[in-house]
Design a protein around this motif. Structure first.
Motif, PDB file in Angstrom:
ATOM      1  N   HIS A   7       0.894  -1.321  -0.096  1.00  0.00           N
ATOM      2  CA  HIS A   7      -0.076   0.001   0.021  1.00  0.00           C
ATOM      3  C   HIS A   7       0.892   1.202  -0.095  1.00  0.00           C
ATOM      4  O   HIS A   7       1.771   1.565   1.043  1.00  0.00           O
ATOM      5  CB  HIS A   7      -0.748  -0.140   1.203  1.00  0.00           C
ATOM      6  CG  HIS A   7      -1.902   1.166   1.343  1.00  0.00           C
ATOM      7  ND1 HIS A   7      -3.464   0.804   1.509  1.00  0.00           N
ATOM      8  CD2 HIS A   7      -1.902   2.374   1.375  1.00  0.00           C
ATOM      9  CE1 HIS A   7      -3.966   1.937   1.268  1.00  0.00           C
ATOM     10  NE2 HIS A   7      -3.259   2.924   1.483  1.00  0.00           N
ATOM     11  N   HIS A   9       1.247   5.355  -1.966  1.00  0.00           N
ATOM     12  CA  HIS A   9       0.401   6.539  -2.853  1.00  0.00           C
ATOM     13  C   HIS A   9       1.528   7.081  -3.556  1.00  0.00           C
ATOM     14  O   HIS A   9       1.901   8.442  -3.221  1.00  0.00           O
ATOM     15  CB  HIS A   9      -0.275   7.490  -1.994  1.00  0.00           C
ATOM     16  CG  HIS A   9      -1.232   6.662  -1.342  1.00  0.00           C
ATOM     17  ND1 HIS A   9      -2.402   6.504  -1.579  1.00  0.00           N
ATOM     18  CD2 HIS A   9      -1.407   6.491   0.121  1.00  0.00           C
ATOM     19  CE1 HIS A   9      -3.405   5.695  -0.917  1.00  0.00           C
ATOM     20  NE2 HIS A   9      -2.608   5.685   0.313  1.00  0.00           N
ATOM     21  N   GLU A  93      -8.504   2.517  -2.019  1.00  0.00           N
ATOM     22  CA  GLU A  93      -8.860   2.113  -0.647  1.00  0.00           C
ATOM     23  C   GLU A  93     -10.254   2.602  -0.276  1.00  0.00           C
ATOM     24  O   GLU A  93     -10.638   3.840  -0.562  1.00  0.00           O
ATOM     25  CB  GLU A  93      -7.897   2.446   0.605  1.00  0.00           C
ATOM     26  CG  GLU A  93      -7.759   4.086   0.581  1.00  0.00           C
ATOM     27  CD  GLU A  93      -6.460   4.332   1.330  1.00  0.00           C
ATOM     28  OE1 GLU A  93      -6.689   4.203   2.593  1.00  0.00           O
ATOM     29  OE2 GLU A  93      -5.437   4.975   0.912  1.00  0.00           O
ATOM     30  N   HIS A 153      -5.985  -2.586   5.813  1.00  0.00           N
ATOM     31  CA  HIS A 153      -4.571  -1.813   5.697  1.00  0.00           C
ATOM     32  C   HIS A 153      -4.084  -0.836   6.919  1.00  0.00           C
ATOM     33  O   HIS A 153      -5.216  -0.235   7.513  1.00  0.00           O
ATOM     34  CB  HIS A 153      -4.732  -1.090   4.346  1.00  0.00           C
ATOM     35  CG  HIS A 153      -4.446   0.607   4.428  1.00  0.00           C
ATOM     36  ND1 HIS A 153      -3.266   1.009   4.595  1.00  0.00           N
ATOM     37  CD2 HIS A 153      -5.517   1.466   4.428  1.00  0.00           C
ATOM     38  CE1 HIS A 153      -3.597   2.436   4.600  1.00  0.00           C
ATOM     39  NE2 HIS A 153      -4.837   2.773   4.568  1.00  0.00           N
ATOM     40  N   ASP A 203       2.167   3.053   3.156  1.00  0.00           N
ATOM     41  CA  ASP A 203       1.126   3.975   3.133  1.00  0.00           C
ATOM     42  C   ASP A 203       1.803   5.329   2.800  1.00  0.00           C
ATOM     43  O   ASP A 203       1.323   6.355   3.022  1.00  0.00           O
ATOM     44  CB  ASP A 203       0.440   4.106   4.370  1.00  0.00           C
ATOM     45  CG  ASP A 203      -1.086   4.774   4.298  1.00  0.00           C
ATOM     46  OD1 ASP A 203      -1.378   5.053   3.113  1.00  0.00           O
ATOM     47  OD2 ASP A 203      -1.519   5.364   5.255  1.00  0.00           O
TER      48      ASP A 203
HETATM   49 NI    NI Z   1      -3.576   4.636   2.005  1.00  0.00          NI
END
Ligand code: NI
Length: 257
Positions: A7, A9, A93, A153, A203
């Motif tokens: 996970h 971004h 998500e 997550h 994340d």
């Molecule tokens: Ni996220």
């Protein structure tokens, strides 16, 4: 060693200056795969574009609870089209966030439920974001006629909550906070989750692990969280890397090699 960041971004504007360098640092750190996760339709499209041009990146498409209030009327059609593309491997998500409450809770619940239904229909795994909302989430899952497969997550709950999600068939993914000094409950949860349900993630650009805490996070740093997890489980880091790699491939349904 091969490490899977389940996970991140990479589409975030905080990577606009050095996205290619961050991708190279990720590969240099033996992080050989990551999933770039969308939080609304435009960011999902950006994730899809990045996955199309980077061999080690897959994409997920979905509407985050923060953005639920702005989902256009036809967002489910758009998501269904995105999920049919070859390197889009999960819906996410999505979930509930009662910490920030950036969308009204009834809207968060509706948009999440609609997307779960779509995931079940299309038979794709789901990435769940749940913050200060574990009670409502577990209630929702109990009422589902059919549960999707999926990831909890950046897990932030208690060992009991982790156990509940595992019983429902979900994978539990740990992020940077696992490495923080004052995280006894999280570390206890990480010691309890069965090995075949464990995942790691960054994340990024959020939640940098120790010793990078407070700085912008990036996929290469997932190795610090992996090290902590290996230490908590008393396993060599290479073995924990392989376990979490295989779990990620099984959940996201991508070949192990
Ligand atoms: Ni996220």
């Amino acid at each position: 060693m091969r490490v899977f960041d389940t996970h991140c971004h990479l589409d975030d504007e905080k990577f606009n200056e050095d996205r290619e360098e961050a991708y190279q640092r990720m590969l240099d750190a033996e992080v050989k795969c990551c999933v770039c996760v969308g939080s609304d339709l435009p960011s999902s499209q950006r994730c899809i574009d990045i996955a199309a041009t980077h061999d080690a990146v897959f994409a997920a498409a979905g509407v985050h609870p923060h953005e639920a209030k702005d989902a256009p009327a036809d967002y489910l059609d758009t998501l269904a089209h995105m999920l049919a593309l070859p390197r889009v491997i999960a819906l996410g998500e999505i979930g509930l966030d009662y910490y920030y409450d950036l969308s009204p809770r009834d809207v968060q619940k509706r948009v999440m439920a609609e997307q779960v239904e779509l995931a079940v229909q299309l038979d794709v795994p789901v990435i769940f974001h749940i913050r200060d909302a574990h009670g409502d989430m577990v209630d929702f899952f109990r009422r589902c006629k059919q549960l999707p497969s999926g990831i909890i997550h950046c897990f932030s709950g208690s060992p009991e909550t982790a156990r509940e999600y595992v019983k429902m068939g979900f994978y539990i993914s740990f992020a940077g906070p696992l490495t923080f000094k004052k995280a006894p409950h999280l570390q206890a949860a990480a010691q309890e989750v069965p090995l075949d349900r464990l995942l790691v993630e960054t994340d990024s650009p959020y939640l940098a692990p120790e010793p990078k805490r407070g700085r912008r996070n990036e996929p290469a740093n997932v190795v610090y969280t992996l090290n902590k997890l290996a230490e908590l489980r008393g396993l060599p880091v290479e073995e924990m890397a392989e376990i979490t790699w295989n779990n990620a491939c099984a959940l996201y349904r991508i070949p192990r090699e």
